[in-house]
Scaffold this motif. Structure first.
Motif, PDB file in Angstrom:
ATOM      1  N   ASP A  53      31.300 -84.639 -50.862  1.00  0.00           N
ATOM      2  CA  ASP A  53      32.316 -83.422 -51.387  1.00  0.00           C
ATOM      3  C   ASP A  53      33.578 -83.831 -52.056  1.00  0.00           C
ATOM      4  O   ASP A  53      33.939 -83.110 -52.999  1.00  0.00           O
ATOM      5  N   ALA A  56      32.748 -85.012 -55.797  1.00  0.00           N
ATOM      6  CA  ALA A  56      32.509 -83.720 -56.546  1.00  0.00           C
ATOM      7  C   ALA A  56      33.858 -83.052 -56.800  1.00  0.00           C
ATOM      8  O   ALA A  56      34.080 -82.498 -58.106  1.00  0.00           O
ATOM      9  N   SER A  61      32.720 -81.658 -60.497  1.00  0.00           N
ATOM     10  CA  SER A  61      31.200 -81.263 -60.551  1.00  0.00           C
ATOM     11  C   SER A  61      30.958 -80.010 -60.187  1.00  0.00           C
ATOM     12  O   SER A  61      31.246 -79.264 -59.498  1.00  0.00           O
ATOM     13  N   LYS A  62      30.273 -79.534 -61.371  1.00  0.00           N
ATOM     14  CA  LYS A  62      29.718 -78.136 -61.198  1.00  0.00           C
ATOM     15  C   LYS A  62      28.479 -78.050 -60.174  1.00  0.00           C
ATOM     16  O   LYS A  62      28.372 -77.114 -59.406  1.00  0.00           O
ATOM     17  N   GLN A  63      28.020 -78.968 -59.702  1.00  0.00           N
ATOM     18  CA  GLN A  63      27.091 -78.912 -58.735  1.00  0.00           C
ATOM     19  C   GLN A  63      26.937 -80.311 -57.733  1.00  0.00           C
ATOM     20  O   GLN A  63      27.369 -81.350 -58.071  1.00  0.00           O
ATOM     21  N   LYS A  64      26.619 -80.261 -56.739  1.00  0.00           N
ATOM     22  CA  LYS A  64      26.531 -81.040 -55.399  1.00  0.00           C
ATOM     23  C   LYS A  64      25.168 -81.274 -54.949  1.00  0.00           C
ATOM     24  O   LYS A  64      24.544 -80.622 -54.576  1.00  0.00           O
ATOM     25  N   ILE A  65      24.548 -82.613 -54.959  1.00  0.00           N
ATOM     26  CA  ILE A  65      23.242 -82.606 -54.565  1.00  0.00           C
ATOM     27  C   ILE A  65      23.162 -83.850 -53.401  1.00  0.00           C
ATOM     28  O   ILE A  65      23.302 -85.083 -53.930  1.00  0.00           O
ATOM     29  N   LYS A 290      28.694 -82.590 -64.678  1.00  0.00           N
ATOM     30  CA  LYS A 290      27.608 -81.628 -64.252  1.00  0.00           C
ATOM     31  C   LYS A 290      27.201 -81.803 -62.910  1.00  0.00           C
ATOM     32  O   LYS A 290      27.007 -80.577 -62.376  1.00  0.00           O
ATOM     33  N   GLU A 291      27.008 -82.909 -62.315  1.00  0.00           N
ATOM     34  CA  GLU A 291      26.894 -83.036 -60.781  1.00  0.00           C
ATOM     35  C   GLU A 291      27.302 -84.303 -60.004  1.00  0.00           C
ATOM     36  O   GLU A 291      27.421 -85.213 -60.887  1.00  0.00           O
ATOM     37  N   ARG A 293      25.989 -86.720 -56.961  1.00  0.00           N
ATOM     38  CA  ARG A 293      24.689 -86.724 -56.276  1.00  0.00           C
ATOM     39  C   ARG A 293      24.501 -87.944 -55.216  1.00  0.00           C
ATOM     40  O   ARG A 293      25.152 -89.039 -55.638  1.00  0.00           O
TER      41      ARG A 293
END
Length: 365
Positions: A53, A56, A61-65, A290-291, A293
């Protein structure tokens, strides 16, 4: 990669209730009678990690994986399971497919919930399950040893190695100890893992307590803790009932509920952390606009092997890894400030990845 943990125990100890809570589903039918779980239920859950978290947030970041962890809810075993009692051998086979075992033990008193043995004694429950798994292992080993004889006589190196390891396992099992107590040489580790012995799997005892004992535990969970320490095993104290209630609440409300119950974090967090420690796993991160991860790797993984978790081509064509320690990334405010401060390192093939590393891999295609 993540890992697969089988949830086992006697009937009516709270396995399915815990599974429902952990996976935030009602896929496993929790009912007050034995064998309500007939097929293993599989739940894939995100591994909670506050570091992801934070990374990101800094990188926008637009996305968290998140990394993933798989739980398998395996139907309740009973005394005699190795001989086909209850639902028997099909569940022993399901255990073989897991990386570790979470053994749920009933550590609560409740006259409304039947105990299959008619009493509450988690240490004896643990011994019942362990004995059934040991018997199943011994029977499996004896059959396999017979099947290996022709190859052993022919001088097949793999068969000779298997026979030696199986005999080592049989010796400790006949002495009343699980196969995980065998001292396995490093050169034999891969062959040992391929044997898939039930009692060779790492074990985590999960003490399922009543709501009032969730924060401090009780006499039953203390007895389990002493047993785990004597075995060199791990244990956690969880109230499956509380976890089920938390799973149905919005995140903010869940935090308030935990605070009211005197709990610093949800049982899922503690269970996963204990599972990671049990299997010597750690996490590294890749971070960008972008992400962000999280990736799970075994402790001691080299940079090329860590890259291979993302894609096999990354490992094959590995050149180097640009690496920033998590604390440096957060303290300095991101990749570029860390780079300017000289905290970004170029690491080669010999680098051993550290927990929390933020990494970018360069490779040849």
């Amino acid at each position: 990669m993540g890992f697969k943990m089988g949830i086992v125990g006697l009937p009516n100890v709270g396995k399915s209730t815990l599974f429902n809570a952990l996976t935030r589903t009602a896929a496993a039918q929790a009912a007050n009678f034995p064998f309500c779980t007939i097929d293993p239920n599989v739940g894939d859950v995100a591994v909670p990690d506050a570091r992801l978290d934070k990374l990101a947030e800094i990188a926008q970041s637009k996305q968290k994986i998140a990394a993933r962890m798989t739980f398998v809810d395996i139907a309740g075993l009973v005394k005699g399971a190795s001989k086909g009692e209850g639902l028997g051998n099909q569940f022993l086979a399901n255990i073989r497919e897991t990386d570790a075992i979470a053994h749920v033990l009933r550590c609560f008193e409740d006259g409304d919930v039947t105990h299959v043995e008619g009493r509450v004694n988690p240490v004896e429950d643990a011994e019942v399950i362990e004995t059934e798994l040991m018997i199943a292992d011994m029977e499996s080993i004896e059959k396999r040893l017979q099947g290996l004889q022709r190859k052993v006589r022919g001088g097949d190196k793999e068969a000779v190695q298997q026979e030696r390891l199986l005999k080592d396992a049989l010796a400790v099992l006949e002495d009343g100890r699980p196969a995980r107590t065998v001292d396995v040489a490093e050169d034999d580790l891969r062959a040992w893992e391929l044997l898939q012995l039930l009692t060779a799997k790492p074990i985590l005892y999960v003490c399922n307590v009543d709501e009032g004992s969730a924060a401090e535990g009780n006499d039953h969970s203390a007895a389990v803790a002493a047993m785990a320490e004597a075995q060199g095993a791990a244990h956690v104290v969880i109230s499956a009932q509380i976890e089920e209630e938390i799973a149905q609440l919005p995140e903010d409300d869940a935090g308030i509920f935990l605070e009211e119950m005197g709990l610093a974090e949800a049982g899922l967090d503690r269970l996963i952390r204990a599972g990671y420690a049990l299997l010597s796993l750690e996490t590294y991160f890749t971070v960008g606009p972008k992400e962000a991860r999280a990736w799970t790797i075994p402790v001691g993984t080299s940079a090329p092997k860590a890259a291979g978790v993302i894609h096999g081509d990354f490992e094959k064509g590995f050149i180097r890894a640009e690496t920033i320690a998590y604390d440096d990334f957060v303290t300095l405010g991101g990749e570029q400030p860390a780079k300017e401060a000289g905290k970004m390192r170029a690491e080669g093939k010999g680098y051993t990845v550290k927990d929390g590393d933020v990494m970018h891999f360069l490779f040849n295609t």
